[in-house]
Motif scaffolding. Structure first.
Motif, PDB file in Angstrom:
ATOM      1  N   TYR A 126       1.182  -1.538   0.150  1.00 30.87           N
ATOM      2  CA  TYR A 126       0.130   0.135   0.529  1.00 30.87           C
ATOM      3  C   TYR A 126       1.005   1.291   0.168  1.00 30.87           C
ATOM      4  O   TYR A 126       2.005   1.509   0.632  1.00 30.87           O
ATOM      5  CB  TYR A 126      -1.030  -0.381   1.025  1.00 30.87           C
ATOM      6  N   HIS A 127       0.596   1.761  -0.856  1.00 30.47           N
ATOM      7  CA  HIS A 127       1.088   3.256  -1.185  1.00 30.47           C
ATOM      8  C   HIS A 127       0.141   4.293  -0.336  1.00 30.47           C
ATOM      9  O   HIS A 127      -0.530   5.195  -0.487  1.00 30.47           O
ATOM     10  CB  HIS A 127       1.212   3.930  -2.367  1.00 30.47           C
ATOM     11  N   GLU A 180      -3.611   3.994  -1.244  1.00 33.93           N
ATOM     12  CA  GLU A 180      -4.043   2.967  -2.881  1.00 33.93           C
ATOM     13  C   GLU A 180      -2.834   1.593  -2.796  1.00 33.93           C
ATOM     14  O   GLU A 180      -1.802   1.717  -1.553  1.00 33.93           O
ATOM     15  CB  GLU A 180      -3.565   3.753  -3.578  1.00 33.93           C
ATOM     16  N   SER A 181      -3.664   0.893  -3.339  1.00 34.55           N
ATOM     17  CA  SER A 181      -2.843  -0.567  -3.146  1.00 34.55           C
ATOM     18  C   SER A 181      -2.221  -0.688  -4.467  1.00 34.55           C
ATOM     19  O   SER A 181      -1.680  -0.440  -5.107  1.00 34.55           O
ATOM     20  CB  SER A 181      -3.995  -1.668  -3.333  1.00 34.55           C
ATOM     21  N   ILE A 182      -0.755  -1.490  -4.481  1.00 38.39           N
ATOM     22  CA  ILE A 182      -0.172  -1.463  -5.133  1.00 38.39           C
ATOM     23  C   ILE A 182       0.078  -2.319  -5.512  1.00 38.39           C
ATOM     24  O   ILE A 182      -0.022  -4.068  -5.006  1.00 38.39           O
ATOM     25  CB  ILE A 182       1.774  -1.270  -4.367  1.00 38.39           C
ATOM     26  N   THR A 183      -0.175  -2.692  -6.744  1.00 34.67           N
ATOM     27  CA  THR A 183       0.172  -3.778  -7.639  1.00 34.67           C
ATOM     28  C   THR A 183       1.059  -5.038  -8.678  1.00 34.67           C
ATOM     29  O   THR A 183       1.375  -3.556  -9.246  1.00 34.67           O
ATOM     30  CB  THR A 183      -0.990  -4.196  -8.681  1.00 34.67           C
ATOM     31  N   GLY A 184       1.542  -5.805  -8.113  1.00 36.36           N
ATOM     32  CA  GLY A 184       2.615  -6.183  -7.981  1.00 36.36           C
ATOM     33  C   GLY A 184       2.379  -7.661  -9.050  1.00 36.36           C
ATOM     34  O   GLY A 184       1.036  -8.184  -9.586  1.00 36.36           O
ATOM     35  N   SER A 234       5.647   3.907   1.527  1.00 39.11           N
ATOM     36  CA  SER A 234       4.989   2.217   1.280  1.00 39.11           C
ATOM     37  C   SER A 234       5.158   1.422   1.876  1.00 39.11           C
ATOM     38  O   SER A 234       6.086   0.982   2.219  1.00 39.11           O
ATOM     39  CB  SER A 234       5.599   2.318  -0.512  1.00 39.11           C
ATOM     40  N   PHE A 235       4.748   0.421   1.708  1.00 40.31           N
ATOM     41  CA  PHE A 235       4.387  -1.210   2.069  1.00 40.31           C
ATOM     42  C   PHE A 235       4.272  -1.807   1.678  1.00 40.31           C
ATOM     43  O   PHE A 235       3.529  -2.089   0.680  1.00 40.31           O
ATOM     44  CB  PHE A 235       3.184  -0.541   3.684  1.00 40.31           C
ATOM     45  N   LEU A 236       5.290  -2.993   1.376  1.00 37.97           N
ATOM     46  CA  LEU A 236       5.199  -3.636   0.386  1.00 37.97           C
ATOM     47  C   LEU A 236       5.786  -5.393   1.305  1.00 37.97           C
ATOM     48  O   LEU A 236       6.418  -5.603   2.381  1.00 37.97           O
ATOM     49  CB  LEU A 236       6.563  -3.303  -1.194  1.00 37.97           C
TER      50      LEU A 236
END
Lengths: 491, 339
Positions: free
Chosen positions: B202-203, B230-234, B333-335
């Protein structure tokens, strides 16, 4: 009751009223007013005229009808999309607008002339311009790249507009990545707004081709947006609605951060506009049933045909892509097929059609120039061979996965089962040059034969084959195994 | 120490990665479950590996529907608040059928999860007991799973039953993004591996704040603040566990490498390249039509991805099967990542 009866049995009044109604209906038709609104306005005229008819003589009734006609026309103008760009500062001004007569020489049926007249009337008045700016800024402050509506339609409105300098974060899909790559992200309205001003703003900023606002309004909105959104903008973020999720994520020293994910309908529109069914594992699905679908996405609904003309993205709010995941029994299915039926070549339909067409050309060329025809055949088949080999490798991969989950005894049993079979089946189960496997020569020859038999069975839409004979086969087998060998050795 | 939670079945867990992407392998939730489990056991989890055995999104088809529908359930409710004018859940509606509906997608599946506990030691029964108090991506575990402890990663791998390891494919996305549109990279097929999009972080879109009204506070959990995000899509890829168990024997790439030698004795002169003389002869009207690349030479024509997405380099990719989580250097950002 008949109109004549309701007009006090006055044929003149009844005729005047009918003429006024026809005039209004024609006018509404020219202005392309929605049928429901048109019906409402005409009904309104009739009701108000009938209320007057008992009190007034015929001459005065005629004058009253003319005034009523003008008022209703102004009412229609107030709510019409073509004039929403020429916004009045607030709803309180509606009465003044409706009661102010338009110039007498103005032709109500000339739509551009009326729009220009309204634009000129407001352009020169500083107080009107200031009011328009204020109302537009108010409308702009209700927009956002990210809003709370997609998460919950009843949640308190939140809007976040990204600054133009927003960057992506490596190989991940975010709104920042799109901006960095030069894609515009469409804005959405954070809350319902019935004045039409946010619609004008969205049309101006999202560059919708069918925008109804005049150029001056579009420029003004763009200028105001550039100022307001210069460093990003957020509204409604001081409250977290209980309907919105809060995810707790671990931070440093055993502490946590609560994050509320929001959705960008602009990013959504981008994804759905670019998704191509035939290139994806994904399937399109829809949320909800008919009226229970999420609503409030009027702005985004206009995305249709935005980026790829042949792909409509109508109904974006309810769409999603479901990505299937591999299943363990797929590998066992492949292995079982190889064990019991043997490998079967599978080329995509489009490739088969292309092979057929190219081979027909080859056959035609063969009659006049055999050298060119043979070279053409090699070119055609080399492309097919590449796909063929990929499919074989994929099947080998699946067989390995399935065999890996079996114990040694069962593996040995499978190998024994295919020991006397075709080279390609042995390769799929036992690999190459291993005990029970296939040699390179055997495999290449087998693959060439398989490809040839596949070619010989190809049919066109009229169910006709290519009519290939033994001579063709001999010619093909002279070079195809070698080509396969080279292809394999290059990988 | 490694802990393996084998083949646990979960019902009705969240399959919604984000609004537009539904995929029944919630890798982010799995990593967070691993973290939460470690926190409850008092033994920090250093990494989480997830193995997919089976997962299906709950879908249905209805007569007249334009396509597949997500099986949505409002629940068989006994109680219904029907006060008018906004009193009920469904705002002003008086009928249960019009209860406000929000997007959701659920799935049922079977997974295994491995935890890297570093030097810490835990009893498998403690893990099982804690796990049964928790949920997996919002879904309930359908029974107590088998929990085993292993000393080495090799032993752990041997203990995992057939399934697909969920691997980080960010490196593939990085290569593909150099020459492709983001939508093509994240939504379309990549050749040579089973790759799908998933939310991996999430950013933050707003500043972290402690002043917002309605911040969720959980008992004694210390909270730094709240932010909208916002969600981070990978991209993630599925690799069969057997490739890790029996790497030299079954790895796809090894077949080609090992078998290079036998090809060398097949010394065919004309097998590969086109003879230049033949091409020269071939210049003519009848031949021009096929002189360019054939239609199915184009990668797009047969369902494969575009050029750069074909460039698989099997030796690249994460070195570990374990996912770790953390914040970016700027703290926005959390990854989750496999490093």
């Amino acid at each position: 009751m008949d109109v004549r009866d309701r007009t006090g049995s006055s044929p003149v009044k009844a005729t005047l009223l009918e003429l006024a109604k026809l005039w209004l209906q024609a006018l509404l038709l020219v202005w392309n007013e929605k049928p429901a609104n048109a019906k409402k306005l005409v009904q309104s005229m009739e009701d108000e005229a009938l209320a007057l008819t008992c009190e007034l003589p015929e001459e005065d009734f005629h004058q009253a009808l003319l005034k009523l006609r003008s008022t209703l026309f102004c009412e229609m103008l107030w709510g019409h999309p073509r004039t929403k760009g020429l916004v009045r500062p607030s709803y309180a001004d509606r009465h003044a607008f409706v009661s102010t007569p338009l110039p007498e020489d103005l032709n109500e049926f000339d739509v551009p002339a009326v729009v220009n007249c309204l634009a000129n009337a407001t352009a020169s008045d500083p107080s009107v311009i200031a009011g328009r700016h204020a109302s537009m800024i108010e409308a702009l402050s209700k927009l956002g790249h990210f809003t709370s509506k997609p998460t919950h339609t009843s949640a308190s409105p939140i809007g976040i507009v990204l600054g133009p300098g927003q960057k992506g974060m490596g190989p991940y899909l975010t709104a920042g990545l799109l901006l960095e790559k030069g894609h515009a992200i469409r804005l959405d309205q954070a809350m319902n707004d019935n004045t039409g001003k946010t619609t004008v703003c969205l049309e101006a900023l999202n560059a919708d081709g069918d925008g109804q606002a005049d150029q001056a309004t579009v420029s003004m909105v763009q200028q105001l947006a550039a100022q307001l959104y210069a460093d990003g903008y957020e509204h409604g973020t001081q409250i977290i609605d209980p309907r919105l999720r809060q995810i707790l994520l671990p931070a440093q020293d055993g502490r946590y951060r609560a994050l509320t994910p929001l959705t960008s309908m602009g990013l959504s529109a981008y994804l759905h506009s670019h998704w191509q069914r035939e290139k994806s594992y994904a399937q399109l699905v829809f949320y909800g049933f008919s009226s229970t679908a999420i609503n409030n996405f009027t702005a985004i609904r206009k995305v249709g045909h935005a980026l790829e003309p042949e792909r409509s993205v109508t109904g974006i709010p309810n769409r999603a892509l479901v990505f299937d995941v591999p299943r363990i029994d797929e590998a066992h299915t492949v292995l079982a097929r190889v064990r019991h039926l043997g490998y079967r070549i599978q080329l995509p339909k489009a490739v088969r059609a292309e092979l057929f067409a190219q081979y027909q050309r080859h056959t035609a060329t063969l009659r006049s120039d055999s050298v060119r025809a043979i070279e053409l055949e090699r070119r055609i088949c080399r492309s097919a061979l590449a796909l063929f080999w990929l499919h074989v490798l994929d099947q080998r991969d699946q067989c390995c996965d399935a065999l890996g989950s079996m114990n040694d005894d069962v593996q040995e049993e499978v190998r024994l089962q295919v020991a006397g079979r075709r080279a390609i089946d042995r390769f799929l189960v036992a690999g190459m040059d291993t005990a029970g496997g296939a040699s390179a020569r055997e495999l290449t020859k087998d693959m060439a034969l398989l490809l040839w038999s596949h070619l010989a069975r190809l049919k066109d839409s009229q169910n006709k084959t290519l009519g290939l004979g033994i001579i063709d086969r001999q010619r093909f087998m002279r070079w195809a195994p070698k080509a396969i060998a080279l292809l394999l050795s290059q990988r | 120490m490694f802990v393996l939670i084998s083949r646990f079945k979960v019902a009705h867990y969240n399959a919604q990665q984000c609004k537009d992407i539904i995929m029944p392998v919630p890798i982010h939730a799995a990593v967070m479950l691993g973290h939460a489990l470690g926190a409850r056991l008092g033994k920090p989890v250093q990494g989480v590996a997830l193995v997919l055995h089976e997962a299906n999104v709950e879908q249905e088809s209805l007569p007249g529907a334009a396509g597949a529908l997500l099986a949505n359930k409002r629940g068989a409710t006994t109680f219904y608040v029907d006060r008018p004018h906004g009193g009920g859940y469904a705002s002003t509606s008086l009928t249960p059928a019009a209860m406000s509906y929000q997007m959701h997608a659920t799935a049922n599946g079977c997974f295994s999860m491995a935890l890297d506990l570093g030097e810490a030691q835990v009893a498998p029964d403690d893990v099982k007991a804690r796990l049964m108090e928790m949920r997996f991506a919002g879904g309930c575990l359908q029974g107590p799973p088998q929990v085993q402890a292993f000393d080495t990663q090799r032993q752990l791998l041997q203990g995992i039953r057939p399934g697909y390891l969920v691997m980080d494919a960010a490196w593939r996305a990085a290569i593909a993004l150099e020459s492709n549109q983001p939508a093509h990279v994240f939504l379309h097929r990549h050749e040579g591996a089973y790759i799908v999009p998933a939310v991996v972080g999430y950013h933050m879109l707003t500043e972290l704040s402690n002043q917002r009204q309605g911040i969720r506070r959980m008992g004694d959990m210390e909270l730094e603040g709240h932010a909208f995000a916002e969600s981070i899509t990978g991209l993630i890829e599925f690799r069969h566990i057997n490739r890790f168990k029996h790497m030299p024997e079954t790895a796809l790439e090894d077949i080609a490498d090992d078998e290079l030698e036998p090809w060398s004795d097949l010394d065919f002169e004309d097998a590969g390249e086109v003879d230049p003389e033949v091409v020269e002869v071939g210049e003519g009207d009848a031949f021009e039509a096929v002189d360019g690349p054939l239609a199915f030479d184009a990668p797009d024509s047969h369902g494969a991805a575009s050029d750069s997405m074909q460039g698989n380099e099997p030796q690249r990719g994460p070195g570990s099967i374990f996912w770790k989580h953390g914040w970016s250097q700027d703290g926005t950002s959390f990854l989750i990542q496999q490093l």
